[in-house]
Structure formats: structure tokens, C-alpha cells
Design a protein around this motif. Structure first.
Motif, short mmCIF file in Angstrom:
data_model
loop_
_atom_site.label_atom_id
_atom_site.label_comp_id
_atom_site.label_asym_id
_atom_site.label_seq_id
_atom_site.Cartn_x
_atom_site.Cartn_y
_atom_site.Cartn_z
N GLU A 33 6.08 -6.49 3.99
CA GLU A 33 6.11 -5.72 5.25
C GLU A 33 5.02 -4.68 5.35
N LEU A 34 4.28 -4.46 4.27
CA LEU A 34 3.22 -3.45 4.32
C LEU A 34 2.13 -3.85 5.32
N ALA A 58 9.95 -8.10 -0.54
CA ALA A 58 10.09 -7.92 0.91
C ALA A 58 9.35 -6.67 1.37
N ALA A 59 9.46 -5.59 0.57
CA ALA A 59 8.79 -4.35 0.96
C ALA A 59 7.27 -4.57 0.97
N PHE A 60 6.78 -5.31 -0.01
CA PHE A 60 5.35 -5.61 -0.09
C PHE A 60 4.92 -6.43 1.13
N ARG A 62 -1.32 -2.78 1.86
CA ARG A 62 -1.20 -3.88 0.91
C ARG A 62 -2.47 -3.96 0.04
N ALA A 95 13.74 -7.36 -3.26
CA ALA A 95 13.54 -6.22 -2.35
C ALA A 95 12.10 -5.72 -2.45
N ALA A 96 11.55 -5.72 -3.68
CA ALA A 96 10.16 -5.29 -3.86
C ALA A 96 9.22 -6.27 -3.15
#
Ligand code: HEM
Length: 108
Positions: free
Chosen positions: A92-93, A88-90, A98, A85-86
Motif C-alpha cells: 500500500e505504500l 500488505a502495508a508494503f 516503497r 500484514a507487513a
């Protein structure tokens, strides 16, 4: 996890001190990014969270347990399993955010 508190120690400088390792030092299921080796109480997919504190001292990075990540960005994008999840969140930044995160990591 950013902050931890040390236990009691005869040296006052080390005793009951708040510090910022940016790690929980726990084993996590890292899915396909693990080493596949059962070691002690750690299952094949479990790896211990590396402290991010000290990253500013890493000149030419060989990150991850086997040094396969050559950049901070590559290391974050390796996360799988409980770290997916981390990752994926990264991913998407926006590029600017980023870059800010990577710049922050490089100061730790
Ligand atoms: C924004 C969030 C995160 C960032 C920026 C981040 C960053 C990093 C970096 C740069 C490393 C490589 C450190 C080194 O090799 O010295 C690392 C390793 C690691 N991270 Fe994260 N991480 C994040 C979230 C997570 C989460 C949520 C978990 C688990 C629940 C996790 C578990 C781990 C583990 C187990 C390692 C060691 C992997 C290995 O060496 O095989 N991380 N992380």
C-alpha cells in the motif's frame, strides 16, 4: 526487531553488545510462503526470520530460504501468514516510500 543484545562472552568485543541484525531469529508461521517441511521443532509452515543485516552484500539476490526471490521487493511481497500484514502495508505504500524502504534495506 532491529536491536538485540549479546550474552556474556569471554571476548569483550562480543560480550553484552548491542547489535542490529534486523531479525528476531524466531520461528514464524509464514503460511503459503513456507517450505512445508517439518524440521526439528519447526512445523511445516514455520520459518526462521532471516537477518536483514548484510543485505548490502548481496550482489544478485537469491533471497528467501530457497532463493526464489530475485529482488528485495519480491522477498517482501512473498511474506504470508504472520508476515502478511507487513506485505500488505508494503504493497500500500506510495511508490516513493516503497523506493525509500527498498533503498534502506539495500544499505543494511
Ligand atoms: C517491513 C517489514 C518487513 C520487511 C521489509 C521484511 C523483509 C524481509 C526480507 C528482505 C527477507 C528475505 C531475507 C533473505 O532471504 O535473506 C525476509 C525474510 C523473512 N521475514 Fe521478513 N520482513 C518484514 C516483516 C516481517 C514480519 C512481520 C515477519 C514475521 C512476523 C517476517 C518474517 C520473515 C521470515 C520468517 C523470513 C524468512 C522466510 C524464508 O526464508 O522462508 N518478516 N524479510
Amino acid at each position: 526487531m532491529r536491536s538485540l543484545r549479546s550474552g556474556s562472552h569471554p571476548l569483550a568485543a562480543l560480550s553484552e553488545r548491542e547489535y542490529q541484525p534486523y531479525s528476531d531469529f524466531l520461528l514464524h508461521d509464514m503460511g503459503a510462503a513456507a517450505d512445508g517441511i517439518a524440521e526439528g521443532g519447526a512445523a511445516p509452515r514455520e520459518m526462521r526470520t532471516a537477518p536483514l543485516w548484510g543485505l548490502h552484500r548481496v550482489g544478485s539476490p537469491r533471497l528467501w530460504h530457497d532463493g526464489r526471490a530475485k529482488t528485495l521487493e519480491a522477498a517482501v511481497l512473498l511474506h504470508d501468514g504472520q508476515g502478511a500484514a507487513a506485505r500488505a502495508a508494503f504493497a500500500e505504500l506510495a511508490p516513493e516510500a516503497r523506493g525509500q524502504l527498498l533503498a534502506f534495506l539495500a544499505t543494511l
